[in-house]
Motif scaffolding. Sequence first.
Motif, short mmCIF file in Angstrom:
data_model
loop_
_atom_site.label_atom_id
_atom_site.label_comp_id
_atom_site.label_asym_id
_atom_site.label_seq_id
_atom_site.Cartn_x
_atom_site.Cartn_y
_atom_site.Cartn_z
N LEU B 11 12.82 -80.01 -11.11
CA LEU B 11 13.82 -81.21 -11.17
C LEU B 11 13.88 -82.03 -10.14
O LEU B 11 13.53 -82.05 -9.13
N LYS B 12 13.97 -83.17 -10.88
CA LYS B 12 14.02 -84.36 -9.80
C LYS B 12 15.44 -84.46 -9.42
O LYS B 12 16.24 -84.48 -10.25
N LYS B 13 15.65 -84.64 -8.05
CA LYS B 13 17.02 -84.89 -7.71
C LYS B 13 17.66 -86.21 -7.67
O LYS B 13 18.07 -86.58 -6.75
N GLU B 14 17.40 -86.84 -8.78
CA GLU B 14 17.95 -88.35 -8.83
C GLU B 14 18.91 -88.43 -10.09
O GLU B 14 19.00 -87.46 -10.83
N ASN B 15 19.70 -89.44 -9.83
CA ASN B 15 20.74 -89.81 -10.61
C ASN B 15 20.12 -90.37 -11.86
O ASN B 15 19.68 -91.45 -12.05
N PRO B 16 20.42 -89.54 -13.06
CA PRO B 16 19.81 -90.00 -14.29
C PRO B 16 20.48 -91.09 -15.09
O PRO B 16 20.30 -91.90 -16.04
N PHE B 17 21.95 -91.21 -14.47
CA PHE B 17 22.77 -92.19 -15.08
C PHE B 17 22.63 -93.57 -14.63
O PHE B 17 21.87 -93.68 -13.57
N ARG B 18 22.88 -94.63 -15.57
CA ARG B 18 22.54 -96.04 -14.95
C ARG B 18 23.65 -97.04 -15.45
O ARG B 18 24.41 -96.49 -16.32
N VAL B 19 23.73 -97.93 -14.67
CA VAL B 19 24.73 -99.27 -15.35
C VAL B 19 23.87 -100.22 -15.45
O VAL B 19 23.03 -100.53 -14.80
N THR B 20 24.59 -101.41 -15.91
CA THR B 20 23.93 -102.68 -15.81
C THR B 20 23.77 -103.24 -14.54
O THR B 20 24.77 -102.89 -13.52
N ASP B 21 23.02 -104.13 -14.35
CA ASP B 21 22.51 -104.56 -12.95
C ASP B 21 23.65 -105.24 -12.34
O ASP B 21 24.07 -105.05 -10.91
N GLN B 22 24.47 -105.79 -13.10
CA GLN B 22 25.62 -106.74 -12.50
C GLN B 22 26.82 -105.94 -12.39
O GLN B 22 28.18 -106.66 -11.77
N TYR B 23 27.01 -104.79 -12.92
CA TYR B 23 28.39 -104.10 -13.07
C TYR B 23 29.07 -103.98 -11.49
O TYR B 23 30.22 -104.28 -11.80
N PHE B 24 28.39 -103.63 -10.67
CA PHE B 24 29.04 -103.24 -9.36
C PHE B 24 29.13 -104.79 -8.54
O PHE B 24 30.30 -104.97 -7.95
N ASP B 25 28.60 -105.71 -8.97
CA ASP B 25 29.06 -107.11 -8.20
C ASP B 25 30.17 -107.53 -8.98
O ASP B 25 31.21 -108.25 -8.22
#
Lengths: 179, 146
Positions: B11-25
């Motif tokens: 398994l890749k220990k990566e976060n498979p979830f994502r959000v839109t690019d500007q979400y955290f801005d």
Amino acid sequence: MTDYKDIEILKLFQTEGQKERAFLLLVEKYQKRLYWHVRKIVIIHEDADDVIQNVFIKVWKNLEGFKSNAQLYTWLYKIATNEALSLLKTKKKNSIVHYEEFLGNSLSGDEYFNGDEIEIRLQKAILSLPERQRLVFNMRYFEELKYEEIAEILDLSVGALKASYYHARKKIEEFFKDG
Amino acid sequence: MVNKDSIFDKLKKENPFRVTDQYFDSLPEKILESVYSADNQEPANKNKMLRLKHLLAYAASFLGLIFLSYLGIQYFRLKQGHNYISKNDAIEYVSFYTSDFDEATILENIPIGKNENISANDAESESIISYLVDEGIDELTLYSEL
């Protein structure tokens, strides 16, 4: 952006006229960590978005009474975990289908999920775990928190956490063998 | 013990979830708006609760007042020695336990008011009339005797 220390943010929050600025600094510092923590619990982006807003509303209301001898981020994690679990409980109660199964099946069509087939299976395996094992596994495996930190967040002993993590890993391996 | 065949090695220990690019801005501003709108909603809810509390307090005071008045009335009635047995209850009681009372006691305890006097007179008149009728004494004979 300068990364402010927790103690500096807390002092700023108590300074007259600086409350909003301090709060924004706090949000910027912790929003990602808390969002991803919540997202792994509730899975759906829209739910994680609701939860994270509620978390910070609670933080805004209670930050003044926060005791600075405690770790700020464990306090934030505690609020986030409780809010996420509370939302999950409501969703489960209102769901006519097995909610964890529904969440697992929704991943393949989720535009906010980048994982391949094996990652979908891993998420389904995690969703099949009991609540505590699920929390511990996510916090240890993905977020790489120390057992001591998880213990403080979940109010559990390190020994109990290690056992939970061990059982979670075993069950996930079984899930893959069976599948 | 390390399990070499563990799925975790693959398994890749990566976060498979994502959000839109500007979400955290945009999230901090969005959160701040939520905080202020929650702050504005709270006084309205608090006012509602406060009003409800006042109404409940008024209702409780009113009920308390009624209860105290009732207690007061009961106290004074007791003090004045009022008989709380209704007339019907008394009659029913006496009728049921007739054998416990002799005639003299019953007669002694019958309250005699104006109405009772009138009734006694009525009974006397009725017996006079029936005597006159039985004896066949008519009105004219009666007047002549007077």
